[in-house]
Every structure is written in C-alpha cells, then in structure tokens.
Design a protein around this motif. Structure first.
Motif, short mmCIF file in Angstrom:
data_model
loop_
_atom_site.label_atom_id
_atom_site.label_comp_id
_atom_site.label_asym_id
_atom_site.label_seq_id
_atom_site.Cartn_x
_atom_site.Cartn_y
_atom_site.Cartn_z
N VAL A 67 38.66 38.11 37.63
CA VAL A 67 39.06 38.69 38.91
C VAL A 67 38.30 40.01 39.10
N ALA A 68 37.47 40.08 40.13
CA ALA A 68 36.71 41.32 40.37
C ALA A 68 37.62 42.35 41.02
N VAL A 90 41.16 37.86 33.51
CA VAL A 90 40.24 38.88 33.00
C VAL A 90 39.64 39.70 34.14
N PRO A 91 40.11 40.95 34.33
CA PRO A 91 39.52 41.76 35.39
C PRO A 91 38.06 42.15 35.09
N ILE A 92 37.26 42.16 36.13
CA ILE A 92 35.89 42.68 36.02
C ILE A 92 35.93 44.04 36.69
N PHE A 93 35.54 45.07 35.98
CA PHE A 93 35.65 46.44 36.49
C PHE A 93 34.42 46.78 37.34
N VAL A 94 34.58 46.60 38.64
CA VAL A 94 33.47 46.86 39.57
C VAL A 94 33.60 48.29 40.09
N LEU A 95 32.53 49.05 40.06
CA LEU A 95 32.60 50.44 40.52
C LEU A 95 32.69 50.50 42.04
N PRO A 96 33.47 51.46 42.58
CA PRO A 96 33.57 51.59 44.04
C PRO A 96 32.21 51.80 44.71
#
Ligand code: OOB
Length: 525
Positions: A67-68, A90-96
């Motif tokens: 999950v992004a 599983v979160p995907i850590f996308v930067l703002p």
C-alpha cells in the motif's frame, strides 16, 4: 558467513504490532503523539490503528499486499501504518515531495493494492495527481484513499470482524525508498524484527527515556525520523512524539518551546537554516533541547562546532543508510569527536570493511569504500529475488559507495562518495576539503564543489557559491592563494548562485549541480 541473528538475540519474535500492544499496556494514558491541536495517548493510538486495520481488511486489503502511503507529517500516518502492520499489509513509504515520475516507478516496482494521499499539502493537489496516475492503471483496480475520508471510514469500522491472523516477525514490515538516485526506484524491505532491533538500539544510543520529547521535522516516511530513534524509538520508551509539518524554524522553534522538546533530527542544510535564524531570532526558549541529531549528508566540522554554543545542547552526528548500517556519536564523546566524525555502529553485530578499488581491506586509518553487513542490513531489494552481485559482495557485504575511514578511536569518518572524489589528471581533490576552505571566506555562505568531465584532465572541479554580497572570481582566487592551497585544488570554474538546489530530503542536490556545471561549461565554449 551469514550469522544467525535470531540465535544471537538481535531479532526478537515480535511484530511491530506486538510492540504497539506492549507500549499500550505499559504507557496507556501517556501522550504518544502531538499533531497541531490533536493529542493522542498510547491507548488511543492502539485503538485508532486497530480501526484502520479493520477498515483496510473490510475493503479487501490482505496480508502481503503493498500500500503506497504518501502523507505529510501527521499522526494519522502513524495510526494507518500500524493498522497495515496489524493485518500484514506492507506500506511503501512515499515521500510527499515525490511526483508522477517517482510514483510511477514505485508502482511499477511494487504493484500496490492501494494508494493513500492527503488532499493537498503546501499548495500541491495530491488528489489530482493520484487521479492521473490511477487513470493510467485503471485495469489494476488500485484502491485510492484520501486520508481524512479514510479516517472517517475507520471510525465506523467493526474491529470484531478482524481475524487474529497476522504477519510473522521475520516478514517485511514496510518498504523504504533507497537514497540512491537512479531512475528505477529501489525499494528496501525492512522486517519487523530487524527494524525493532534498530530503533531500540537507536533509542539507547540517543539516551531516550520516558521523559523524552522527540520532534519530527524531516519527512516522517524517511528512515531517520521514523526510526533512528525517531517516532518508533521514542514510542518504545514511552516518550512523546511531536509532529511538525515542515522543518522551517518558524514552525520548529515555537514547537520546541511549547512542547518542551528534548531531541530532534535534521539534515545539515536544515541545521544551517536554524543556525542562521538563531543569529537574529532569540524570542523562543529552546532550553529543553538536549540533543540535535544531524545526518543524511556530510556535516562540515565548522558548522558542527556551532551547535553547542548556539543551542546550548549536544550534537549527535548520525551516519545512516536506509539499507542498513547506522552509526552515532555518543552524547558523552568529547566535543572534538562529536564535531569531526560520525561515531560508532549501533550494534556489536555490525561488520564494517573499508576497501580499495580491488576490494582489498585498506590499512587502518586509510580511506576506502565502506562495506557493511549486520543484523539490520538488507540482503536484497524488494522484488529482486536473484542475488545482486553489483550491490552485494559474495560474502554478503553491502557496497555503500561511500568513502570512509575508521579513526584511531574507532569512529567512522565519512568523506563523500567514492565517486565524488575529483581526479584531476591523476591528482585527487576531495570536494569537502575545498568547500570547508571556501566557507572560511567571510562572504561565502554555502560552497559546493563537483567534478566536471574534462578532455585534457579527465575531470576538473566546479564550485557553486552562495555569498552574502557580491564577490569576484579574483577575490576567491586571492583568498585561496592566501590559504596556501595546492594550485591544482583551486576550482577550475566558479559560479555564484542565490540558492543551492536541494533534493526532496533537503540534501544538497549534487546530481543537479553536476548537470548545471556541465551545461554552464558548454555555454562558455
Ligand atoms: C540517510 O539514509 P539514505 O538512505 O537516505 O542515504 C544514505 C546516504 C549514505 O550512503 C551517505 O552517502 C549519505 O546518505 N549520508 C551521509 C551521512 N548520513 C548519510 N554522508 C555523510 N555524513 C553523514 N552523516 O541519509 C539516513 C538514514 C538514517 C539516519 C540518518 C541518515
């Protein structure tokens, strides 16, 4: 030989959800998170996370789905991510700061089942971007959630329907993005047990306890504020996490005063803006601060030395890499050590090698490429099951690409990337040496030196300078001459800029500067 980190006691048989449950039991009514006027206790954090878990599960998100998550710093990020941990998604850590180009790459690499964004942040419309991205992928049925709507849905979710199944402690908990600036993003799988070991040790090295108040100023999705010790390290000891939306001093300084912040983390460029602000802004009481962590990029000794006098607190240098190894200076190191190196590895299980171009170990005290292996270093990137021999050595060491040495006190000293070194016709120039010197000029505020290709010499050096007044080329050269610097180390080119470009993480954007340098030279000839 890959060690058995579990048998050695580094990895415990607990997921990150198990940890939250323990923290809730120990610290129930204590304040866990502060986000603007919202204050969330440990019990509430647990309850909200459980509601998110139920809402995700009811919407068909299952164990192993990615999950992004792309949110500005906020308490809901922590709650949602723990909700995902609970069900093993599983979160995907996308930067703002990421935009279509990066997100498309991430989606190609991880095929997420869902995408979560804010509505808008700092004037940018995330829903419009998401609409464009998802339209391209309409066949994939990616669920899209706007954070505040998801929050309302979660409030109504029935937690009794949640199955008791969950992930295993050795499973991937979340995916970090690699700092490596290639076109295809590399996703870094961090497991429940390796990351827990990581943030618990980081909390110890930063002397955190239940009275600690940690201020998040960097993007919360980054390894540094998330877990070094960051949000998770602070929660693990019952402390309070205060969330700033930006690292701007006019947001950070009032928060430090109001919430009695004891520790925060910055990259050198941000630290410099705080130091500059302190020269005229003295209306805030920053007396609660005990430790400022600085890492992510090389901190010049001259800047490091300003921290204690300006903030009346201790600097902690942090070298980190999302793929694994973290080193810290210790608060009880001498000021000399704290201001000149990046300290010691987090774990006794960390193995470090410093090697030459043939990957032979160099002599003690010499510089070479830093290789690493340990209980929280990854063994491969997400979605790359085959062994990546360009990234790992045969015996499992990760090639960092960083140029480093071990000092006689046993500390790591990082001095740029191995590829940053300028080879000017066989003579080597380290950009940081020249940058440090240029900064001694009273009018130079920032100095970045990059290599540029040169037909005759192979490489030449190009300096970008930000100055407080107009400075001529001749003046810079005269200044360097007065410092008795070897002539070959003088920058071959100089350009004055009003603003040095930064990456999404606030690091100096050397890649962009290298491009600008090449364009500049082409225009000159
Ligand atoms: C942190 O992690 P990444 O993965 O975004 O970037 C790693 C790279 C390192 O390979 C090194 O080139 C550079 O950033 N770096 C430093 C440094 N800390 C990181 N270079 C010089 N001095 C330092 N102190 O940037 C990161 C992860 C966790 C904690 C802190 C930083």
């Amino acid at each position: 030989m890959v060690k058995d980190y579990e048998a050695a006691g580094y990895w415990e048989k607990k997921t990150l959800w198990d940890r939250l449950e323990e923290w809730k039991n120990s610290y129930a009514d204590r304040c866990a998170l502060v986000d603007e006027d919202i204050r969330i206790s440990y019990q509430q954090l647990y309850d909200h996370a459980l509601q998110y878990a139920a809402a995700f599960a009811a919407d068909g998100i299952h164990e192993g789905d990615t999950v992004a998550v792309q949110l500005p710093n906020c308490a809901a990020f922590v709650e949602m991510v723990f909700g995902l941990f609970r069900i093993g998604a599983v979160p995907i850590f996308v930067l703002p700061a990421h935009r279509e180009k990066e997100i498309t790459g991430i989606f190609n690499a991880a095929s997420p089942k869902a995408y979560i964004t804010a509505r808008t942040f700092l004037g940018f419309d995330y829903t419009a971007m998401a609409e464009r991205i998802l339209k391209e992928r309409s066949d994939q049925q990616i669920r899209y959630y706007v954070a505040d709507e998801l929050q309302n849905t979660a409030k109504l979710a029935d937690v009794t329907t949640l199955s008791s199944d969950g992930p295993c402690y050795r499973d991937t908990a979340f995916l970090l993005l690699s700092g490596g600036t290639t076109n295809t993003p590399k996703l870094i799988p961090r497991t429940h047990c390796d990351y827990a070991y990581n943030f618990r040790m980081a909390a110890e090295k930063s002397w955190l306890d239940s009275d600690s108040v940690y201020l998040v100023t960097l993007p919360i999705e980054h390894n540094f504020p998330w877990g070094m010790p960051g949000v998770l390290g602070t929660l693990s000891v019952g402390g309070k996490v205060v969330i700033a939306k930006t690292s701007s001093f006019d947001e950070v300084f009032p928060l430090i005063e109001e919430e009695k912040v004891t520790i925060t983390a910055a990259v050198p460029a941000v630290l410099q803006t705080w130091l500059e602000a302190l020269e005229w802004e003295d209306s805030y009481d920053l007396g609660s601060l005990r430790l400022i962590q600085v890492g992510g990029a090389k901190l010049l000794d001259s800047i490091a030395r300003k921290v204690r006098p300006a903030f009346n607190c201790t600097l902690q240098q942090v070298f980190g890499i999302a793929e694994g190894l973290i080193t810290f200076t210790s608060p009880d190191d001498t000021e000399d050590i704290i201001t000149t190196c990046q300290g010691k590895p987090l774990s006794e299980g960390d193995e470090i090698r410093i090697v030459d171009e043939q990957e032979q170990d160099v002599e003690d005290g010499e510089f070479g490429q830093l290789l690493m292996k340990g209980p929280y270093t990854i063994r491969g990137y997400y979605g790359c099951p085959e062994f990546q021999s360009d990234i790992f050595t045969e015996d499992g060491f990760f090639r960092t690409g960083d140029k480093a040495c071990i000092t006689k006190e046993g500390n790591l000293l990082v001095d740029g990337r191995i590829t940053d070194q300028i080879n000017r016709g066989g003579e080597k120039v380290m950009p940081t040496e020249i940058e440090e010197l240029l900064l001694e000029h009273e009018a130079v505020q920032e100095a970045i030196v990059v290599p540029v290709p040169d037909e005759q010499f192979g490489q030449k050096s190009f300096a970008f300078l930000k100055c407080s007044r107009e400075v001529s080329f001749a003046e810079v050269y005269e200044f360097l001459k007065s410092r008795r610097l070897a002539r070959y180390k003088y920058p071959d080119y100089i350009r004055f800029l009003d603003r040095i470009p930064l990456t999404n993480m606030g690091k100096t954007n050397r890649a962009e500067l290298k491009k600008m340098a090449v364009e500049d030279i082409n225009e000159r000839t």
